[in-house]
Scaffold this motif. Structure first.
Motif, mmCIF file in Angstrom:
data_model
loop_
_atom_site.group_PDB
_atom_site.id
_atom_site.type_symbol
_atom_site.label_atom_id
_atom_site.label_comp_id
_atom_site.label_asym_id
_atom_site.label_seq_id
_atom_site.Cartn_x
_atom_site.Cartn_y
_atom_site.Cartn_z
ATOM 1 N N GLY A 1 7.010 5.207 -17.250
ATOM 2 C CA GLY A 1 7.046 4.592 -18.581
ATOM 3 C C GLY A 1 5.685 4.010 -18.953
ATOM 4 O O GLY A 1 5.196 4.200 -20.075
ATOM 5 N N ILE A 2 5.037 3.325 -17.999
ATOM 6 C CA ILE A 2 3.721 2.730 -18.285
ATOM 7 C C ILE A 2 2.698 3.839 -18.556
ATOM 8 O O ILE A 2 1.878 3.741 -19.472
ATOM 9 C CB ILE A 2 3.275 1.808 -17.123
ATOM 10 C CG1 ILE A 2 4.166 0.564 -17.109
ATOM 11 C CG2 ILE A 2 1.809 1.409 -17.252
ATOM 12 C CD1 ILE A 2 3.972 -0.358 -15.929
ATOM 13 N N MET A 3 2.811 4.935 -17.787
ATOM 14 C CA MET A 3 1.886 6.054 -18.029
ATOM 15 C C MET A 3 2.131 6.644 -19.429
ATOM 16 O O MET A 3 1.182 6.946 -20.159
ATOM 17 C CB MET A 3 2.099 7.141 -16.962
ATOM 18 C CG MET A 3 1.252 8.356 -17.184
ATOM 19 S SD MET A 3 1.320 9.497 -15.816
ATOM 20 C CE MET A 3 3.061 9.695 -15.576
ATOM 21 N N GLY A 4 3.407 6.758 -19.815
ATOM 22 C CA GLY A 4 3.730 7.257 -21.164
ATOM 23 C C GLY A 4 3.110 6.369 -22.226
ATOM 24 O O GLY A 4 2.553 6.852 -23.222
ATOM 25 N N PHE A 5 3.166 5.052 -21.998
ATOM 26 C CA PHE A 5 2.579 4.103 -22.956
ATOM 27 C C PHE A 5 1.061 4.290 -23.054
ATOM 28 O O PHE A 5 0.488 4.341 -24.145
ATOM 29 C CB PHE A 5 2.923 2.671 -22.525
ATOM 30 C CG PHE A 5 2.145 1.621 -23.249
ATOM 31 C CD1 PHE A 5 2.375 1.369 -24.601
ATOM 32 C CD2 PHE A 5 1.165 0.889 -22.596
ATOM 33 C CE1 PHE A 5 1.647 0.391 -25.280
ATOM 34 C CE2 PHE A 5 0.434 -0.086 -23.265
ATOM 35 C CZ PHE A 5 0.674 -0.333 -24.609
ATOM 36 N N SER B 1 0.835 -1.195 0.000
ATOM 37 C CA SER B 1 0.000 0.000 0.000
ATOM 38 C C SER B 1 0.878 1.257 0.000
ATOM 39 O O SER B 1 0.602 2.216 -0.720
ATOM 40 C CB SER B 1 -0.836 -0.038 1.275
ATOM 41 O OG SER B 1 -2.073 0.451 1.065
ATOM 42 N N ASP B 2 1.966 1.232 0.814
ATOM 43 C CA ASP B 2 2.895 2.377 0.856
ATOM 44 C C ASP B 2 3.542 2.587 -0.504
ATOM 45 O O ASP B 2 3.664 3.705 -0.992
ATOM 46 C CB ASP B 2 4.004 2.133 1.898
ATOM 47 C CG ASP B 2 3.478 2.300 3.309
ATOM 48 O OD1 ASP B 2 2.367 2.852 3.446
ATOM 49 O OD2 ASP B 2 4.153 1.850 4.256
ATOM 50 N N ARG B 3 3.957 1.475 -1.129
ATOM 51 C CA ARG B 3 4.609 1.585 -2.437
ATOM 52 C C ARG B 3 3.645 2.155 -3.476
ATOM 53 O O ARG B 3 3.981 3.051 -4.237
ATOM 54 C CB ARG B 3 5.107 0.201 -2.892
ATOM 55 C CG ARG B 3 5.899 0.263 -4.185
ATOM 56 C CD ARG B 3 5.841 -1.019 -4.957
ATOM 57 N NE ARG B 3 4.483 -1.383 -5.306
ATOM 58 C CZ ARG B 3 4.133 -2.559 -5.831
ATOM 59 N NH1 ARG B 3 5.042 -3.481 -6.022
ATOM 60 N NH2 ARG B 3 2.878 -2.819 -6.146
ATOM 61 N N ASP B 4 2.396 1.625 -3.464
ATOM 62 C CA ASP B 4 1.413 2.084 -4.455
ATOM 63 C C ASP B 4 1.080 3.563 -4.272
ATOM 64 O O ASP B 4 0.906 4.297 -5.244
ATOM 65 C CB ASP B 4 0.129 1.242 -4.378
ATOM 66 C CG ASP B 4 0.373 -0.179 -4.859
ATOM 67 O OD1 ASP B 4 1.438 -0.421 -5.457
ATOM 68 O OD2 ASP B 4 -0.486 -1.049 -4.625
ATOM 69 N N ARG B 5 0.994 3.995 -2.991
ATOM 70 C CA ARG B 5 0.676 5.405 -2.724
ATOM 71 C C ARG B 5 1.778 6.295 -3.302
ATOM 72 O O ARG B 5 1.526 7.283 -3.969
ATOM 73 C CB ARG B 5 0.537 5.645 -1.221
ATOM 74 C CG ARG B 5 0.051 7.061 -0.904
ATOM 75 C CD ARG B 5 -0.159 7.319 0.584
ATOM 76 N NE ARG B 5 -0.877 6.269 1.269
ATOM 77 C CZ ARG B 5 -0.329 5.424 2.155
ATOM 78 N NH1 ARG B 5 0.942 5.516 2.452
ATOM 79 N NH2 ARG B 5 -1.049 4.488 2.730
ATOM 80 N N SER B 6 3.036 5.877 -3.053
ATOM 81 C CA SER B 6 4.164 6.669 -3.536
ATOM 82 C C SER B 6 4.226 6.656 -5.072
ATOM 83 O O SER B 6 4.488 7.682 -5.700
ATOM 84 C CB SER B 6 5.448 6.111 -2.937
ATOM 85 O OG SER B 6 6.532 6.810 -3.402
ATOM 86 N N ALA B 7 3.942 5.475 -5.680
ATOM 87 C CA ALA B 7 3.958 5.372 -7.147
ATOM 88 C C ALA B 7 2.873 6.265 -7.738
ATOM 89 O O ALA B 7 3.108 7.005 -8.695
ATOM 90 C CB ALA B 7 3.747 3.921 -7.576
ATOM 91 N N LEU B 8 1.673 6.216 -7.120
ATOM 92 C CA LEU B 8 0.549 7.015 -7.618
ATOM 93 C C LEU B 8 0.865 8.505 -7.520
ATOM 94 O O LEU B 8 0.618 9.279 -8.455
ATOM 95 C CB LEU B 8 -0.714 6.676 -6.816
ATOM 96 C CG LEU B 8 -1.998 7.344 -7.289
ATOM 97 C CD1 LEU B 8 -2.393 6.837 -8.672
ATOM 98 C CD2 LEU B 8 -3.152 7.069 -6.312
ATOM 99 N N ARG B 9 1.470 8.895 -6.374
ATOM 100 C CA ARG B 9 1.814 10.299 -6.168
ATOM 101 C C ARG B 9 2.804 10.766 -7.249
ATOM 102 O O ARG B 9 2.647 11.812 -7.854
ATOM 103 C CB ARG B 9 2.438 10.457 -4.783
ATOM 104 C CG ARG B 9 2.089 11.769 -4.142
ATOM 105 C CD ARG B 9 2.635 11.863 -2.761
ATOM 106 N NE ARG B 9 1.779 11.270 -1.750
ATOM 107 C CZ ARG B 9 2.162 10.980 -0.506
ATOM 108 N NH1 ARG B 9 3.407 11.173 -0.140
ATOM 109 N NH2 ARG B 9 1.324 10.477 0.356
ATOM 110 N N GLY B 10 3.818 9.929 -7.503
ATOM 111 C CA GLY B 10 4.838 10.275 -8.506
ATOM 112 C C GLY B 10 4.216 10.427 -9.880
ATOM 113 O O GLY B 10 4.458 11.405 -10.595
ATOM 114 N N VAL B 11 3.352 9.456 -10.240
ATOM 115 C CA VAL B 11 2.719 9.453 -11.559
ATOM 116 C C VAL B 11 1.806 10.671 -11.723
ATOM 117 O O VAL B 11 1.821 11.346 -12.747
ATOM 118 C CB VAL B 11 1.944 8.119 -11.731
ATOM 119 C CG1 VAL B 11 0.900 8.231 -12.790
ATOM 120 C CG2 VAL B 11 2.908 6.994 -12.054
ATOM 121 N N VAL B 12 1.024 10.981 -10.664
ATOM 122 C CA VAL B 12 0.087 12.109 -10.758
ATOM 123 C C VAL B 12 0.859 13.428 -10.876
ATOM 124 O O VAL B 12 0.536 14.283 -11.707
ATOM 125 C CB VAL B 12 -0.879 12.119 -9.546
ATOM 126 C CG1 VAL B 12 -1.648 13.432 -9.463
ATOM 127 C CG2 VAL B 12 -1.847 10.945 -9.632
#
Ligand code: HEM
Length: 230
Positions: A99-103, A14-25
């Motif tokens: 990268g996935i968001m770019g795709f 959950s911590d990893r996903d929150r940080s990934a989501l924050r970075g992507v947004v």
């Protein structure tokens, strides 16, 4: 460290996903907001495009350019982490998500392009017999090849696929993201006639095709300067 209980595993995922989501947004939001603002200013405020074409035609320019920037950022993160460890090293793991968001954004750009593809929107792509010109066909081919390369990288990013591959080959394949960005930049070659006529640039703002072509050189320069030193 001992074996994690299911609850502990859920918390750390959950911590990893929150940080990934924050970075992507953050990264995605800044890139798309900036490219969209540029496209509106250049084509609608200073250029001849009607405001009614903002939802698809103008937004598509932001999606196209934004996706290329995001893919180039993703492919430059490792080098940036080596060049400025204090600033970027702790964010290098975000590169997969960027990268996935770019795709995904490139895929959205393709869908929108197919929707509006035609003489009305892209007059310069067509000959008087409404067939594509050589340069337009070549540009679209580069775009297609770039997308299929990205699709391959996206599929091999699934944990189930990645865990069944050797680390050596997985890393080797994922360096091919560089070729996807190079092909994406070559895909804008159809715009080159306008690159050499600054007097025709709306509001003095360079065309998005020129900026997009430059993305490839910036990425290659960053990767060269930040290459691993053995
Ligand atoms: C089947 C694949 C693709 C098709 C059919 C396609 C279609 C198009 C079209 C029609 C344009 C002209 C847009 C305009 O001038 O308003 C364009 C521009 C562009 N495309 Fe693609 N594209 C494809 C793949 C890609 C991919 C994979 C990327 C990114 C990696 C990409 C990035 C760009 C960029 C940066 C532009 C320049 C945007 C502009 O100047 O407006 N395209 N594409």
């Amino acid at each position: 460290m001992g074996v994690q209980t299911p609850d502990e595993k859920e918390i750390s995922l959950s911590d990893r996903d929150r940080s990934a989501l924050r970075g992507v947004v953050w990264v995605g939001g800044i890139v798309i907001a900036t490219t969209f603002a540029y496209a509106i200013l250049r084509y609608v405020v200073f250029g001849p495009i009607a405001a009614e074409n903002i939802p698809l035609y103008v937004f598509n320019k932001s999606l196209a350019w934004g996706s290329l920037i995001l893919l180039a950022i993703s492919m430059s993160m490792g080098a940036l982490g080596r060049l400025w460890p204090g600033l970027f090293a702790r964010h290098v793991w975000h590169r997969k998500y960027i990268g996935i968001m770019g795709f995904f954004i490139a895929t959205l750009h393709i869908c929108v392009s197919v929707f509006i593809m035609g003489f009305g929107y892209f007059r310069s792509f067509f000959t008087p017999t409404i067939k594509m010109t050589f340069i337009a066909e070549l540009s679209m081919l580069f775009g297609l090849l770039s997308w299929f390369l990205l699709l391959f990288l996206a599929v091999t990013s699934f944990p189930s696929v990645q865990n069944n591959m050797s680390r050596n080959y997985w890393l080797r394949f994922h360096h091919w993201g560089v070729y996807a960005v190079v092909l994406g930049s070559l895909h804008v070659l159809y715009g080159y006639p306008s690159w050499f006529t600054p007097e025709s640039w709306y509001g003095g703002m360079p065309p998005i095709t020129l900026w997009s072509f430059a993305v490839m050189f910036v990425m290659l320069a960053v990767r060269f300067l930040g290459r691993p030193k053995n």
